[in-house]
Design a protein around this motif. Structure first.
Motif, PDB file in Angstrom:
ATOM      1  N   THR A 541       0.876  -0.966  -0.040  1.00 33.51           N
ATOM      2  CA  THR A 541       0.167   0.128  -0.026  1.00 33.51           C
ATOM      3  C   THR A 541       0.992   1.245  -0.142  1.00 33.51           C
ATOM      4  OG1 THR A 541      -1.882  -1.154   1.201  1.00 33.51           O
ATOM      5  CG2 THR A 541      -1.734   1.154   1.148  1.00 33.51           C
ATOM      6  N   GLY A 542       0.635   2.148  -1.081  1.00 31.64           N
ATOM      7  CA  GLY A 542       1.460   3.280  -0.955  1.00 31.64           C
ATOM      8  C   GLY A 542       2.557   3.289  -1.873  1.00 31.64           C
ATOM      9  N   LEU A 543       3.211   2.043  -2.158  1.00 35.46           N
ATOM     10  CA  LEU A 543       4.308   1.732  -2.940  1.00 35.46           C
ATOM     11  C   LEU A 543       4.260   0.917  -4.105  1.00 35.46           C
ATOM     12  CD1 LEU A 543       5.167   2.299   0.322  1.00 35.46           C
ATOM     13  CD2 LEU A 543       7.376   1.268  -0.762  1.00 35.46           C
ATOM     14  N   GLY A 544       3.176   0.061  -4.251  1.00 36.48           N
ATOM     15  CA  GLY A 544       3.042  -0.831  -5.329  1.00 36.48           C
ATOM     16  C   GLY A 544       4.100  -2.256  -5.237  1.00 36.48           C
ATOM     17  N   LEU A 545       4.485  -2.550  -6.312  1.00 34.83           N
ATOM     18  CA  LEU A 545       5.270  -3.744  -6.416  1.00 34.83           C
ATOM     19  C   LEU A 545       6.574  -3.498  -6.933  1.00 34.83           C
ATOM     20  CD1 LEU A 545       2.680  -6.356  -8.132  1.00 34.83           C
ATOM     21  CD2 LEU A 545       3.635  -6.422  -5.746  1.00 34.83           C
ATOM     22  N   ASN A 546       7.558  -3.818  -6.403  1.00 35.75           N
ATOM     23  CA  ASN A 546       8.925  -3.604  -6.811  1.00 35.75           C
ATOM     24  C   ASN A 546       9.683  -4.718  -5.902  1.00 35.75           C
ATOM     25  OD1 ASN A 546      11.865  -2.832  -6.154  1.00 35.75           O
ATOM     26  ND2 ASN A 546      11.149  -1.247  -7.697  1.00 35.75           N
ATOM     27  N   GLU A 547      10.148  -5.705  -7.032  1.00 28.30           N
ATOM     28  CA  GLU A 547      10.752  -7.096  -6.867  1.00 28.30           C
ATOM     29  C   GLU A 547      12.069  -6.905  -5.944  1.00 28.30           C
ATOM     30  OE1 GLU A 547      12.358 -11.028  -9.136  1.00 28.30           O
ATOM     31  OE2 GLU A 547      11.739  -9.463 -10.243  1.00 28.30           O
ATOM     32  N   LYS A 548      12.983  -5.967  -6.106  1.00 26.67           N
ATOM     33  CA  LYS A 548      14.158  -5.793  -5.468  1.00 26.67           C
ATOM     34  C   LYS A 548      13.847  -5.276  -3.850  1.00 26.67           C
ATOM     35  CE  LYS A 548      18.853  -4.089  -5.254  1.00 26.67           C
ATOM     36  NZ  LYS A 548      18.833  -3.931  -3.489  1.00 26.67           N
ATOM     37  N   LEU A 549      12.659  -4.233  -3.904  1.00 28.32           N
ATOM     38  CA  LEU A 549      12.443  -3.962  -2.572  1.00 28.32           C
ATOM     39  C   LEU A 549      11.801  -5.179  -1.652  1.00 28.32           C
ATOM     40  CD1 LEU A 549      11.708  -1.796  -0.237  1.00 28.32           C
ATOM     41  CD2 LEU A 549       9.636  -1.008  -1.701  1.00 28.32           C
ATOM     42  N   MET A 550      10.865  -6.084  -2.367  1.00 28.88           N
ATOM     43  CA  MET A 550      10.105  -6.995  -1.715  1.00 28.88           C
ATOM     44  C   MET A 550      11.199  -8.037  -1.273  1.00 28.88           C
ATOM     45  SD  MET A 550       6.976  -7.536  -1.055  1.00 28.88           S
ATOM     46  CE  MET A 550       6.011  -6.729  -2.143  1.00 28.88           C
ATOM     47  N   THR A 551      12.160  -8.215  -2.159  1.00 30.92           N
ATOM     48  CA  THR A 551      13.296  -9.095  -1.629  1.00 30.92           C
ATOM     49  C   THR A 551      14.014  -8.716  -0.482  1.00 30.92           C
ATOM     50  OG1 THR A 551      13.576 -10.205  -3.770  1.00 30.92           O
ATOM     51  CG2 THR A 551      15.132 -10.275  -2.187  1.00 30.92           C
ATOM     52  N   ASP A 552      14.460  -7.430  -0.323  1.00 34.83           N
ATOM     53  CA  ASP A 552      15.346  -6.932   0.612  1.00 34.83           C
ATOM     54  C   ASP A 552      14.324  -6.747   1.811  1.00 34.83           C
ATOM     55  OD1 ASP A 552      17.446  -6.560  -1.124  1.00 34.83           O
ATOM     56  OD2 ASP A 552      17.001  -4.515  -1.574  1.00 34.83           O
ATOM     57  N   ILE A 553      13.225  -6.539   2.033  1.00 34.32           N
ATOM     58  CA  ILE A 553      12.259  -6.484   3.291  1.00 34.32           C
ATOM     59  C   ILE A 553      12.258  -7.794   3.804  1.00 34.32           C
ATOM     60  CG2 ILE A 553       9.783  -6.356   3.686  1.00 34.32           C
ATOM     61  CD1 ILE A 553       9.328  -4.018   1.646  1.00 34.32           C
ATOM     62  N   PHE A 554      11.955  -8.816   3.095  1.00 32.13           N
ATOM     63  CA  PHE A 554      11.853 -10.106   3.628  1.00 32.13           C
ATOM     64  C   PHE A 554      13.060 -10.923   4.047  1.00 32.13           C
ATOM     65  CE2 PHE A 554       7.522  -9.707   2.015  1.00 32.13           C
ATOM     66  CZ  PHE A 554       6.785 -10.270   3.059  1.00 32.13           C
ATOM     67  N   ARG A 555      14.450 -10.211   3.716  1.00 32.77           N
ATOM     68  CA  ARG A 555      15.573 -10.775   3.846  1.00 32.77           C
ATOM     69  C   ARG A 555      15.846 -10.018   5.204  1.00 32.77           C
ATOM     70  NH1 ARG A 555      19.062 -10.671  -1.695  1.00 32.77           N
ATOM     71  NH2 ARG A 555      18.280 -12.883  -2.444  1.00 32.77           N
ATOM     72  N   ALA A 556      15.353  -8.913   5.449  1.00 35.78           N
ATOM     73  CA  ALA A 556      15.607  -8.006   6.693  1.00 35.78           C
ATOM     74  C   ALA A 556      15.073  -8.568   7.956  1.00 35.78           C
ATOM     75  CB  ALA A 556      15.393  -6.736   6.311  1.00 35.78           C
ATOM     76  N   SER A 557      15.480  -8.127   9.038  1.00 35.21           N
ATOM     77  CA  SER A 557      15.033  -8.274  10.497  1.00 35.21           C
ATOM     78  C   SER A 557      14.229  -7.214  10.809  1.00 35.21           C
ATOM     79  CB  SER A 557      16.375  -8.411  11.582  1.00 35.21           C
ATOM     80  OG  SER A 557      17.329  -9.211  10.822  1.00 35.21           O
ATOM     81  N   PRO A 558      13.159  -7.792  11.762  1.00 33.04           N
ATOM     82  CA  PRO A 558      12.232  -6.698  12.333  1.00 33.04           C
ATOM     83  C   PRO A 558      13.082  -5.451  12.792  1.00 33.04           C
ATOM     84  CG  PRO A 558      11.591  -8.963  13.034  1.00 33.04           C
ATOM     85  CD  PRO A 558      13.221  -9.039  12.496  1.00 33.04           C
ATOM     86  N   GLU A 559      12.414  -4.189  12.714  1.00 30.98           N
ATOM     87  CA  GLU A 559      12.975  -3.021  13.127  1.00 30.98           C
ATOM     88  C   GLU A 559      14.344  -2.685  12.226  1.00 30.98           C
ATOM     89  OE1 GLU A 559      11.412  -0.859  14.959  1.00 30.98           O
ATOM     90  OE2 GLU A 559       9.759  -2.446  15.437  1.00 30.98           O
ATOM     91  N   GLN A 560      14.633  -3.375  11.331  1.00 28.54           N
ATOM     92  CA  GLN A 560      15.836  -3.133  10.572  1.00 28.54           C
ATOM     93  C   GLN A 560      15.570  -1.680   9.712  1.00 28.54           C
ATOM     94  OE1 GLN A 560      17.980  -6.227   8.550  1.00 28.54           O
ATOM     95  NE2 GLN A 560      19.072  -4.708   7.202  1.00 28.54           N
ATOM     96  N   PHE A 561      16.623  -0.731   9.623  1.00 34.99           N
ATOM     97  CA  PHE A 561      16.622   0.227   8.769  1.00 34.99           C
ATOM     98  C   PHE A 561      17.256   0.261   7.339  1.00 34.99           C
ATOM     99  CE2 PHE A 561      18.343   4.606   7.416  1.00 34.99           C
ATOM    100  CZ  PHE A 561      17.127   4.891   6.980  1.00 34.99           C
ATOM    101  N   ILE A 562      16.724  -0.153   6.347  1.00 33.37           N
ATOM    102  CA  ILE A 562      17.534  -0.558   5.019  1.00 33.37           C
ATOM    103  C   ILE A 562      18.093   0.582   4.641  1.00 33.37           C
ATOM    104  CG2 ILE A 562      17.107  -1.586   2.851  1.00 33.37           C
ATOM    105  CD1 ILE A 562      14.759  -3.076   3.704  1.00 33.37           C
TER     106      ILE A 562
END
Length: 633
Positions: A541-562
């Motif tokens: 919501t607010g960003l749409g679909l972006n494959e690299k962003l999605m991959t980086d989000i689910f690789r990160a840890s909770p509360e992690q600032f990318i």
């Protein structure tokens, strides 16, 4: 392993689409006059098996038509460059390798299998039943005989058998299903800061020097493409008038020659309930499945509805439709299933049947015996088919005769100047290779063909929306790049758009180098937004679909600032992962589990076939016609 399989699937999805596409469309080809010399050429040779130039061009054309039916005019963007031709060439070579391997392994294909497949093709059916007249008519309209079509179909069945043999080595474990379930159903929530390029437009400095440099850098983007004007003639089979008859001798000969196509094999309609057995070596577990199947049978015998029980208990894709399998003939099911099904009376349910897949209950819905009509039963059908064949043949001869006359006179213009029987002509103005002028809107392949001829030359006879057309180029306009002075307003708008986004990216990159979302928000003097939960497959919501962003989000840890900025459209985002919640694998329902298993099986099967083909390639002798070298790596 699952993610590896998933990435490999992305690489092979495009080519595998061709393998599962309906073979009817790949056999029917676009008819053209003037290609006789090219038909003798080869596109590729695979261990002595020739893929002809015509094979390649027909497959490219039919595949374009299939994509066009799915995506309409957008097909030209999807099939840009030569990736379609590369995929077709790769697929044809892969098919040749697999067919050669099937021959080496002596995989059989019976006449009964071919007949069964023909009768099951919806294109050849009327009201759900095989229609011999329609079958022959459709083949005739595409200049095919039953013999040619059936040999091609035999090759397709051989290919499928070879693929099925390879897929027998594929298995999906419970652990893989659980990992895929976690991958698919994990949910994330993020906080983000948003910078919009529009907010930086006022900071863009426009100078003549900067604009000139930008114009030089992006000059190719302003090119006006090659265009041309044409006149053309249309040959419409709907407007072709001719009277034909079918003689008794022709009807009799047709019936004798095609008698097998009028025979409709014995078949039945059934539904089933399948309880799968994953490991037959575990006798205790297998016996428990058998007991469950017996219990379901007892409930059905006591009055329970079969379809309702199938929806509740069956463990395959037919469960949602009450286990319905539709009509099938002998040879289409595994032997154990077929034997019981054809021995069960319509309206009754069989006892438990054991096959390689597990335990089945079969309900036979309807039974139809084999039909073998005599000549009088199909005389009207044959008559109509013969007349249709004669009409099609006469129309082709009519078009060819006029085309030959056009060639003799050099072009359409000269023909109309010198002939009393003038042809009605139409005009196209300013056509580019995109296919952007009627009647060629969306037909970039046709537009490219006629743009390749020279001024005053005529094209081959081309198929355009069910009609034959011949084009004469009357004027050609070379591609050119306008001077900056002529498009300064357009270049300036483009410059501002690009530079304002670059400024937004620079600012976002600076903020993303900080250590926390709060510091980034303070620096940008903005408040962050928190999203609702989302899964990998869902737009944020607010960003749409972006494959690299999605991959980086689910690789990160909770509360992690990318510490990276992400550009999506004309906006740039800075992201912090708030939380990631994995699903409880114990909550996987049987239906979801079965869906995941089926998807993983498809992915692993595709990879198994691709791996097998790759191994065959290392041993094969493959030669490509130099004309097609760019289509094969």
């Amino acid at each position: 392993m699952i993610s590896s399989l998933r990435n490999k699937k992305k690489l092979i999805t495009f080519s595998l689409w061709f393998i599962i596409a309906a073979f009817v469309g790949t056999i029917f080809f676009v008819w053209g006059v003037g290609d006789q010399a090219q038909q003798a050429l080869y596109a590729a040779k695979v261990d002595g098996v020739t893929i002809t130039d015509q094979d390649f061009r027909d497959k490219v054309e039919s595949t374009k038509n299939q994509f066009r039916s799915l995506f309409g005019d957008n097909v030209n963007d999807i099939l840009s460059g030569v990736k379609l031709e590369k995929s077709v060439m790769e697929n044809l070579i892969n098919e040749a390798l697999l067919r050669n391997e099937a021959v080496r392994l002596e995989l059989p294909v019976s006449d009964a299998e071919i007949a069964t497949n023909i009768q099951s093709i919806q294109a050849f059916q009327t009201d759900g039943k095989f229609d011999p007249q329609l079958y022959v008519q459709l083949l005739s309209r595409n200049r095919l005989t039953p013999q040619i079509f059936e040999e091609s179909l035999k090759q397709d069945i051989t290919l499928k058998k070879m693929e099925d043999l390879i897929k027998q080595s594929v298995a999906v474990t419970d652990k893989e299903i659980e990992k895929e379930y976690i991958y698919r159903d994990s949910e994330a929530t993020i906080r983000y800061l948003e910078l919009t390029a529009d907010n930086f437009i006022g900071d863009v400095k426009i100078t003549d020097e900067a604009l000139n440099a930008f114009y030089e850098e992006h000059k190719a983007e302003y090119e006006v493409p090659t265009k041309a004007d044409f006149k053309y003639v249309i040959f419409d089979p709907e407007n072709y008038k001719a009277e034909f008859k079918a003689t008794d001798k022709e009807i009799e000969n047709f019936f004798i020659k095609n008698k097998a196509s009028f025979v409709e094999a014995e078949k039945l309609s059934a539904a089933h309930i399948l309880l799968k057995v994953d490991n037959w070596s575990d006798e205790i577990a297998a016996n428990e499945v058998y007991k469950k199947a017996k219990d379901i049978k007892a409930q059905i015998d006591a009055g329970k509805d079969f379809a309702a029980m199938a929806k509740k208990y069956s463990q395959d894709g037919t469960a949602e439709t009450g286990g319905e399998l539709g009509y099938f003939t002998r040879g289409q099911m595994v032997p154990e299933f077929e034997k019981v099904a054809f021995a069960t009376k319509p309206g009754t349910v069989s006892d438990v049947v054991k096959t390689q897949f597990g335990f089945h209950l079969i309900k036979v819905i309807d039974y139809k015996p084999e039909t073998d009509p005599v000549l009088d039963d199909v005389r009207d059908q044959i008559t109509a088919t013969i007349i249709d064949q004669k009409s099609q043949s006469s129309f082709r001869t009519y078009v060819f005769d006029i085309y030959r006359a056009l060639v003799n006179k050099s072009n359409i213009t000269a023909y109309n100047l010198q002939s009393e029987d003038k042809l009605v002509t139409n005009e196209i103005k300013g056509l580019s290779a995109k296919g952007d002028v009627e009647p060629l809107i969306g037909l970039a392949d046709v537009a490219k063909k006629i743009l390749s001829i020279n001024k005053s030359e005529i094209s081959q006879v081309l198929e355009v929306k069910g009609r034959k057309m011949v084009f004469e180029m009357t004027e050609k306009y070379d591609a050119y790049i306008p001077a900056l002075a002529d498009i300064k307003e357009k270049v300036t708008a483009h410059f501002v758009k690009v530079k304002s986004l670059e400024l937004a990216q620079q600012k976002a990159d600076e903020a993303a180098k900080l250590t926390s979302m709060d510091e980034a928000a303070n620096m940008l003097n903005k408040n962050y937004t928190t999203t609702p939960k989302f899964k990998r497959s869902q737009p944020i919501t607010g960003l749409g679909l972006n494959e690299k962003l999605m991959t980086d989000i689910f690789r990160a840890s909770p509360e992690q600032f990318i510490q990276e900025a992400y550009t999506i459209g004309n906006k740039v985002f800075i992201v912090q992962v708030k939380e990631i919640v994995a699903p409880d694998v114990k909550a996987i329902g049987e239906q979801v589990k079965e869906q995941i298993k089926s998807q993983l099986y498809g992915t692993k099967s595709a990879q198994a076939v691709a791996s097998y083909v790759l191994n065959l390639k290392t041993k094969a002798k493959i030669s490509i016609n130099p004309r097609y070298a760019e289509f094969y790596n």
